[in-house]
Design a protein around this motif. Structure first.
Motif, PDB file in Angstrom:
ATOM      1  N   GLU A   1      -1.694  -1.801   7.479  1.00  8.36           N
ATOM      2  CA  GLU A   1      -3.015  -1.359   7.024  1.00  8.36           C
ATOM      3  C   GLU A   1      -3.034   0.148   6.773  1.00  8.36           C
ATOM      4  O   GLU A   1      -3.637   0.627   5.808  1.00  8.36           O
TER       5      GLU A   1
ATOM      6  N   ARG B   1      -1.388   0.786   3.481  1.00  8.93           N
ATOM      7  CA  ARG B   1      -2.301   0.451   2.385  1.00  8.93           C
ATOM      8  C   ARG B   1      -3.346   1.545   2.195  1.00  8.93           C
ATOM      9  O   ARG B   1      -3.720   1.881   1.071  1.00  8.93           O
ATOM     10  N   GLY B   2      -3.806   2.105   3.309  1.00  4.01           N
ATOM     11  CA  GLY B   2      -4.774   3.185   3.209  1.00  4.01           C
ATOM     12  C   GLY B   2      -4.229   4.379   2.452  1.00  4.01           C
ATOM     13  O   GLY B   2      -4.912   4.968   1.597  1.00  4.01           O
TER      14      GLY B   2
ATOM     15  N   HIS C   1      -4.028   3.544  -1.317  1.00  3.46           N
ATOM     16  CA  HIS C   1      -5.349   3.641  -1.943  1.00  3.46           C
ATOM     17  C   HIS C   1      -5.766   5.107  -2.093  1.00  3.46           C
ATOM     18  O   HIS C   1      -6.355   5.489  -3.107  1.00  3.46           O
ATOM     19  N   ARG C   2      -5.461   5.933  -1.085  1.00  2.00           N
ATOM     20  CA  ARG C   2      -5.800   7.348  -1.165  1.00  2.00           C
ATOM     21  C   ARG C   2      -5.115   7.994  -2.348  1.00  2.00           C
ATOM     22  O   ARG C   2      -5.741   8.739  -3.113  1.00  2.00           O
TER      23      ARG C   2
ATOM     24  N   ARG D   1      -8.807   5.843  -4.510  1.00  4.59           N
ATOM     25  CA  ARG D   1      -9.749   4.785  -4.133  1.00  4.59           C
ATOM     26  C   ARG D   1     -10.225   5.039  -2.703  1.00  4.59           C
ATOM     27  O   ARG D   1      -9.726   4.458  -1.738  1.00  4.59           O
TER      28      ARG D   1
ATOM     29  N   GLU E   1     -13.050   4.391  -0.918  1.00  2.00           N
ATOM     30  CA  GLU E   1     -13.639   3.330  -0.107  1.00  2.00           C
ATOM     31  C   GLU E   1     -12.587   2.335   0.362  1.00  2.00           C
ATOM     32  O   GLU E   1     -12.607   1.887   1.525  1.00  2.00           O
ATOM     33  N   ASP E   2     -11.660   1.971  -0.526  1.00  3.78           N
ATOM     34  CA  ASP E   2     -10.593   1.049  -0.133  1.00  3.78           C
ATOM     35  C   ASP E   2      -9.720   1.672   0.955  1.00  3.78           C
ATOM     36  O   ASP E   2      -9.285   0.991   1.893  1.00  3.78           O
ATOM     37  N   ALA E   3      -9.447   2.985   0.824  1.00  6.66           N
ATOM     38  CA  ALA E   3      -8.637   3.677   1.831  1.00  6.66           C
ATOM     39  C   ALA E   3      -9.348   3.676   3.186  1.00  6.66           C
ATOM     40  O   ALA E   3      -8.731   3.425   4.229  1.00  6.66           O
TER      41      ALA E   3
ATOM     42  N   ASP F   1     -11.638   1.571   4.217  1.00  6.92           N
ATOM     43  CA  ASP F   1     -11.673   0.200   4.733  1.00  6.92           C
ATOM     44  C   ASP F   1     -10.359  -0.144   5.432  1.00  6.92           C
ATOM     45  O   ASP F   1     -10.352  -0.777   6.498  1.00  6.92           O
ATOM     46  N   ALA F   2      -9.250   0.261   4.829  1.00  6.62           N
ATOM     47  CA  ALA F   2      -7.945   0.003   5.451  1.00  6.62           C
ATOM     48  C   ALA F   2      -7.832   0.747   6.782  1.00  6.62           C
ATOM     49  O   ALA F   2      -7.310   0.211   7.769  1.00  6.62           O
TER      50      ALA F   2
END
Length: 231
Positions: free
Chosen positions: A85, A88-89, A92-93, A97, A99-101, A103-104
């Motif tokens: 996770e 993934r963060g 996304h960063r 992205r 918000e996705d980052a 959330d992860a």
């Protein structure tokens, strides 16, 4: 070690290949590291720890799509894998992205089972904050990462956050005070900050070249190029 059961010889070999991959990645030998971690996965395809390391190696190599696929596989095998996770963060960063980052990062925090993992989540949140211009938050989160796990990675991130907050000299002083002053991550970060604050570019070049000599990961080559550009 290896999370599943089976032939003990294969389990031991897979663990050895994974361990070698980690060591190679720290020295910037990313192609060799990837080859080694793939050998581990050939022996034990559902070795979640090796998939996590593969994600990290691919991230360091800038292969973000492949890194995301590796993290997907790790999470398919067993949900609740904080390291996947966190990876993934960061992906996304880097893709912008936010918000996705975040959330992860939240998912990773929920399952972080050690100070080491919690430090990784604080560091991720600090990195997200710095990416999107929240520099005071970035510094506070970097300090939290350092407090729970005072690793060289978190020390360099704190130095970077200090520079972003307009306190570059404090970042320089922090990096110079570390006992791991010859670690490539420390030398790379110190070279970058020195170039940014236009201070002692001779030392910045020496440090950047020394970091690249130890660990030719792409971002360290970028730092060397940046220092030379500023000379």
């Amino acid at each position: 070690r290896v999370e599943d059961t089976g032939n003990q010889s294969e389990i031991d070999q897979a663990w050895a290949y994974k361990t070698l991959a980690t060591a190679l990645s720290y020295t910037g030998k990313l192609d060799e590291a990837l080859e080694s971690v793939n050998r581990a996965l050939e022996l034990r395809p559902e070795y979640q720890g090796a998939l996590g390391d593969k994600t990290w190696i691919l991230r360091r190599a800038g292969q973000l799509d492949a890194a995301m696929r590796a993290s997907d596989l790790a999470l398919e095998i067993k949900g609740g894998f904080a390291f996947a996770e966190v990876s993934r963060g960061y992906i996304h960063r880097w893709r912008g992205r936010e918000e996705d980052a975040l959330d992860a990062a939240d998912r990773a925090w929920e399952i972080a089972d050690s100070d080491y993992r919690k430090g990784q989540v604080f560091a991720l949140r600090s990195s997200i904050a710095s990416k999107f211009g929240r520099y005071d938050d970035a510094m506070a989160l970097a300090r939290q990462a350092q407090d729970v796990d005072p690793s060289v990675w978190h020390q360099t991130q704190l130095a970077y956050a200090l520079w972003l907050s307009g306190r570059g000299q404090e970042g320089v002083s922090l990096l110079r005070s570390l006992k791991e002053s010859n670690h490539p991550e420390v030398m790379n970060e110190l070279a970058y900050i020195l170039a940014e604050i236009d201070q002692d570019l001779d030392e910045a070049e020496r440090l950047a070249r020394a970091a690249v000599a130890q660990s030719e990961v792409p971002y360290m080559l970028n730092t060397l190029g940046y220092v030379l550009y500023n000379r």
